[in-house]
Design a protein around this motif. Structure first.
Motif, PDB file in Angstrom:
ATOM      1  N   ASN A 345      -0.153 -12.744  -9.893  1.00  0.00           N
ATOM      2  CA  ASN A 345       0.892 -12.744  -8.880  1.00  0.00           C
ATOM      3  C   ASN A 345       1.434 -11.334  -8.659  1.00  0.00           C
ATOM      4  N   GLU A 346       2.323 -11.218  -7.700  1.00  0.00           N
ATOM      5  CA  GLU A 346       2.853  -9.915  -7.308  1.00  0.00           C
ATOM      6  C   GLU A 346       3.495  -9.182  -8.478  1.00  0.00           C
ATOM      7  N   ARG A 347       4.300  -9.891  -9.256  1.00  0.00           N
ATOM      8  CA  ARG A 347       5.001  -9.241 -10.365  1.00  0.00           C
ATOM      9  C   ARG A 347       4.029  -8.716 -11.413  1.00  0.00           C
ATOM     10  N   ASP A 348       3.000  -9.496 -11.751  1.00  0.00           N
ATOM     11  CA  ASP A 348       2.037  -9.068 -12.758  1.00  0.00           C
ATOM     12  C   ASP A 348       1.271  -7.834 -12.301  1.00  0.00           C
ATOM     13  N   VAL A 349       0.857  -7.814 -11.043  1.00  0.00           N
ATOM     14  CA  VAL A 349       0.118  -6.664 -10.524  1.00  0.00           C
ATOM     15  C   VAL A 349       0.992  -5.418 -10.542  1.00  0.00           C
ATOM     16  N   LYS A 350       2.251  -5.557 -10.133  1.00  0.00           N
ATOM     17  CA  LYS A 350       3.162  -4.410 -10.140  1.00  0.00           C
ATOM     18  C   LYS A 350       3.378  -3.893 -11.562  1.00  0.00           C
ATOM     19  N   LYS A 351       3.463  -4.792 -12.526  1.00  0.00           N
ATOM     20  CA  LYS A 351       3.664  -4.360 -13.914  1.00  0.00           C
ATOM     21  C   LYS A 351       2.454  -3.586 -14.432  1.00  0.00           C
ATOM     22  N   ILE A 352       1.256  -3.999 -14.043  1.00  0.00           N
ATOM     23  CA  ILE A 352       0.061  -3.287 -14.490  1.00  0.00           C
ATOM     24  C   ILE A 352       0.000  -1.904 -13.856  1.00  0.00           C
ATOM     25  N   TYR A 353       0.257  -1.823 -12.556  1.00  0.00           N
ATOM     26  CA  TYR A 353       0.317  -0.508 -11.907  1.00  0.00           C
ATOM     27  C   TYR A 353       1.376   0.372 -12.582  1.00  0.00           C
ATOM     28  N   GLU A 354       2.517  -0.226 -12.868  1.00  0.00           N
ATOM     29  CA  GLU A 354       3.616   0.520 -13.505  1.00  0.00           C
ATOM     30  C   GLU A 354       3.175   1.079 -14.851  1.00  0.00           C
ATOM     31  N   GLY A 355       2.478   0.246 -15.641  1.00  0.00           N
ATOM     32  CA  GLY A 355       2.011   0.696 -16.952  1.00  0.00           C
ATOM     33  C   GLY A 355       1.032   1.851 -16.844  1.00  0.00           C
ATOM     34  N   LEU A 356       0.135   1.791 -15.863  1.00  0.00           N
ATOM     35  CA  LEU A 356      -0.822   2.879 -15.674  1.00  0.00           C
ATOM     36  C   LEU A 356      -0.108   4.163 -15.275  1.00  0.00           C
ATOM     37  N   GLU A 380      -2.618  -5.310  -0.456  1.00  0.00           N
ATOM     38  CA  GLU A 380      -3.257  -4.154   0.171  1.00  0.00           C
ATOM     39  C   GLU A 380      -2.289  -2.981   0.276  1.00  0.00           C
ATOM     40  N   GLU A 381      -1.065  -3.246   0.707  1.00  0.00           N
ATOM     41  CA  GLU A 381      -0.066  -2.174   0.811  1.00  0.00           C
ATOM     42  C   GLU A 381       0.238  -1.583  -0.561  1.00  0.00           C
ATOM     43  N   LEU A 382       0.349  -2.451  -1.559  1.00  0.00           N
ATOM     44  CA  LEU A 382       0.661  -1.990  -2.907  1.00  0.00           C
ATOM     45  C   LEU A 382      -0.468  -1.117  -3.456  1.00  0.00           C
ATOM     46  N   SER A 383      -1.710  -1.523  -3.201  1.00  0.00           N
ATOM     47  CA  SER A 383      -2.865  -0.751  -3.662  1.00  0.00           C
ATOM     48  C   SER A 383      -2.870   0.642  -3.035  1.00  0.00           C
ATOM     49  N   VAL A 384      -2.656   0.717  -1.737  1.00  0.00           N
ATOM     50  CA  VAL A 384      -2.630   2.015  -1.051  1.00  0.00           C
ATOM     51  C   VAL A 384      -1.522   2.897  -1.622  1.00  0.00           C
ATOM     52  N   TYR A 385      -0.352   2.295  -1.842  1.00  0.00           N
ATOM     53  CA  TYR A 385       0.797   3.040  -2.349  1.00  0.00           C
ATOM     54  C   TYR A 385       0.488   3.662  -3.721  1.00  0.00           C
ATOM     55  N   TYR A 386      -0.063   2.843  -4.644  1.00  0.00           N
ATOM     56  CA  TYR A 386      -0.320   3.359  -5.990  1.00  0.00           C
ATOM     57  C   TYR A 386      -1.529   4.283  -6.037  1.00  0.00           C
ATOM     58  N   HIS A 387      -2.537   4.038  -5.209  1.00  0.00           N
ATOM     59  CA  HIS A 387      -3.670   4.963  -5.179  1.00  0.00           C
ATOM     60  C   HIS A 387      -3.211   6.358  -4.782  1.00  0.00           C
ATOM     61  N   ASP A 388      -2.291   6.436  -3.853  1.00  0.00           N
ATOM     62  CA  ASP A 388      -1.766   7.738  -3.443  1.00  0.00           C
ATOM     63  C   ASP A 388      -1.073   8.435  -4.620  1.00  0.00           C
ATOM     64  N   LEU A 389      -0.253   7.675  -5.356  1.00  0.00           N
ATOM     65  CA  LEU A 389       0.418   8.249  -6.525  1.00  0.00           C
ATOM     66  C   LEU A 389      -0.585   8.667  -7.589  1.00  0.00           C
ATOM     67  N   PHE A 390      -1.539   7.773  -7.888  1.00  0.00           N
ATOM     68  CA  PHE A 390      -2.536   8.074  -8.923  1.00  0.00           C
ATOM     69  C   PHE A 390      -3.351   9.319  -8.562  1.00  0.00           C
ATOM     70  N   ASN A 391      -3.801   9.403  -7.307  1.00  0.00           N
ATOM     71  CA  ASN A 391      -4.642  10.533  -6.902  1.00  0.00           C
ATOM     72  C   ASN A 391      -3.914  11.861  -7.057  1.00  0.00           C
ATOM     73  N   LYS A 392      -2.645  11.886  -6.652  1.00  0.00           N
ATOM     74  CA  LYS A 392      -1.873  13.123  -6.772  1.00  0.00           C
ATOM     75  C   LYS A 392      -1.696  13.516  -8.240  1.00  0.00           C
ATOM     76  N   LYS A 393      -1.407  12.526  -9.066  1.00  0.00           N
ATOM     77  CA  LYS A 393      -1.202  12.804 -10.480  1.00  0.00           C
ATOM     78  C   LYS A 393      -2.493  13.251 -11.149  1.00  0.00           C
ATOM     79  N   LEU A 394      -3.601  12.565 -10.849  1.00  0.00           N
ATOM     80  CA  LEU A 394      -4.882  12.913 -11.469  1.00  0.00           C
ATOM     81  C   LEU A 394      -5.349  14.301 -11.029  1.00  0.00           C
ATOM     82  N   GLU A 395      -5.128  14.636  -9.765  1.00  0.00           N
ATOM     83  CA  GLU A 395      -5.499  15.971  -9.288  1.00  0.00           C
ATOM     84  C   GLU A 395      -4.763  17.054 -10.070  1.00  0.00           C
ATOM     85  N   ALA A 396      -3.484  16.816 -10.318  1.00  0.00           N
ATOM     86  CA  ALA A 396      -2.691  17.793 -11.081  1.00  0.00           C
ATOM     87  C   ALA A 396      -3.187  17.878 -12.524  1.00  0.00           C
ATOM     88  N   MET A 397      -3.532  16.724 -13.118  1.00  0.00           N
ATOM     89  CA  MET A 397      -4.002  16.701 -14.510  1.00  0.00           C
ATOM     90  C   MET A 397      -5.353  17.396 -14.629  1.00  0.00           C
TER      91      MET A 397
END
Length: 510
Positions: A345-356, A380-397
């Protein structure tokens, strides 16, 4: 409200006790337990209203404690504490009646307080809503219907419902945060009271029909049709009621709704199960945001959840071991898998993204984004949102990892890698390299992309992970071997960087 904390890690218990405003919130800690057997004994003895329960403990784990509480009829609300990759066990705990869960590495006092206050409100509401309680405009008390949806049939015979051909529908308002923003200028209670008044009017003349508000944006409509013989006729009436509600809320309040509908059931005893079915059906909106109605469908959940857990472990390992291509591949495969199975469900997916995101050490950015996340309701919106965050963070790392160091920083890095067991400080490095400590601090941050002590701790923890795989060394010895003066400090740092306690890591990797 009486609270009991059960966790085998003393540091976790201390952290929870120290971070919450217990007295200000009308809450009292009535006991602590370090294992499952002690937890059960204290639960029976001190009768807490809420149990904060670790899912992995010695003697009896959280699942066993929950199971025995259920068998003994203990009604305390349970909040689960887990590591990031205990997902299968967490879902098992939720099935056994746990009301919420936290990932220990990423939980914070604001999140815990919010859930505790919510549980406190629910308990107070339940106590005030006795079997005789009624709400103006309704035939029966909301408390009776709420308790029935949770499994108690007491008082249900005094409602308009009859046994035979029952359905439970749950509905919520789409784009709730946007709707609230639209009505922000009016009284705070305007929208909920308007919905309630409209439902009262629409359903007042409907036979064998009740409704109750369960949460801010969740309503239950219950129908029975004991004299109707045709299953198709019953199903048609359910859809007619859903259309009646949705069309009128759109017409008079200009809001869209989405419905989750249970299977047909025949006796009042099936109310709790049907409510869970309706909730599961409603959760499909996360993957299909345009659809207005969802019907419960059975799924082979257990094998799917095990596969989800495998993906979580793989993503964690990819981040922990800096194999970012592997992390990205597993992230995409995990998303494809849950999209095809629709099991989280929505809450579980958000928690996993949050943990990552937390593992990338960007918790602050996640908390700042909370307002944005309120407006995201579909996968779909949530995936796009977190992919943007992940990509920026990974690029910096990756950029920080590949960067060429100046001679001074290269020498300091080599020195730390050779002497991480020693008491390294900016002052000692300044004396050794005959450079200002402030200059080292500023240049190290600039070139390496992280603080000196964070870099030292990373090296120490990576070495500790290897030593913990060897049972010849006790945990306090490992702590000393990698440069920590205190086992407590070692445990805190290890939990932060690895997401679990040293002894838990040893159990999983030996």
């Amino acid at each position: 409200m009486k609270v009991l904390i059960a966790d085998d890690e003393a540091l976790v218990r201390i952290g929870i006790k120290s971070s919450i405003r217990w007295e200000a919130g009308g809450m009292d800690i009535v006991g602590e337990a370090a294992d499952g057997e002690e937890a059960l004994r204290l639960i029976e003895e001190r009768k807490p209203d809420v149990v904060i329960l670790d899912i992995k403990m010695p003697r009896k784990d959280g699942i066993q404690v929950l199971t025995e509480m259920k068998e003994k009829g203990i009604r305390a609300k349970v909040i689960i504490l887990s590591s990031f990759d205990d997902f299968t066990m967490v879902k098992q705990a939720m099935k056994l009646g746990a009301v919420d869960y936290f990932h220990k590495p990423s939980m914070n006092e604001h999140e815990i307080e919010a859930v505790l206050y919510k549980v406190k409100e629910e308990l107070e509401s339940e106590r005030q809503s006795g079997p005789e309680a009624t709400v103006p405009g309704e035939v029966t008390g909301e408390g009776v219907l709420r308790r029935w949806l949770q499994g108690s049939t007491e008082g249900i015979e005094r409602t308009k419902l009859r046994e035979g051909n029952l359905y439970i529908m749950l509905f919520s308002v789409k784009k709730w945060a946007h709707v609230l923003q639209r009505y922000a200028q009016g009284p705070a209670s305007f929208l909920p009271s308007t919905i309630r008044n409209l439902l009262t009017e629409l359903l007042s003349k409907e036979p064998e029909t009740e409704f109750v508000q369960l949460e801010d944006n969740l309503y239950a409509v219950i129908l029975s049709q004991h004299e109707i013989k045709s299953v198709q006729a019953c199903f048609t009436r359910v859809n007619d009621i859903a259309y009646l509600i949705s069309s009128n809320l759109m017409r008079f309040v200009n809001i869209e709704t989405v419905f989750g509908i249970s299977d047909l059931f025949q006796s009042f005893e099936g109310g709790k199960r049907a409510a869970a079915q309706a909730r599961q059906a409603l959760e499909q909106k996360f993957y299909h945001p345009s659809d207005p109605v969802f019907y419960y469908r059975q799924s082979d959940e257990e094998p799917s959840l095990d596969r989800v857990n495998d993906f979580i472990v793989a993503m964690k390992n990819g981040l922990r071991e800096e194999r970012y291509d592997e992390f990205a591949r597993n992230l995409n495969e995990w998303e494809q898998y849950i999209r095809s199975k629709e099991i989280l469900n929505e809450r579980d997916v958000k928690k996993i993204y949050e943990g990552l995101l937390f593992m990338m050490e960007d918790r602050e950015k996640y908390l700042e984004a909370g307002g944005t996340l309120e407006f995201i309701e579909d996968f779909e919106e949530l995936s796009v949102y977190y992919h943007d965050l992940f990509n920026k963070k990974l690029e910096a790392m990756i950029s920080a990892t590949n960067k060429e160091y100046s001679p001074l920083i290269r020498n300091i890095v080599q020195y730390i890698e050779a002497n991480y067991k020693e008491n390294i400080s900016l002052k000692s490095l300044g004396e050794h390299f005959q450079v200002s400590a402030n200059y080292i601090s500023r240049l190290f941050n600039q070139e390496v992309g992280k603080g000196l002590f964070h870099f030292v701790n990373e090296i120490r923890i990576e070495r500790a992970k290897e030593l913990l795989k060897d049972y010849r060394y006790k945990i306090y010895e490992v702590s000393e071997m990698v440069g920590f003066n205190s086992q407590v400090h070692f445990a805190i740092v290890f939990q932060k960087y690895v997401g679990m306690a040293p002894k838990e890591y040893r159990k999983e990797h030996v």
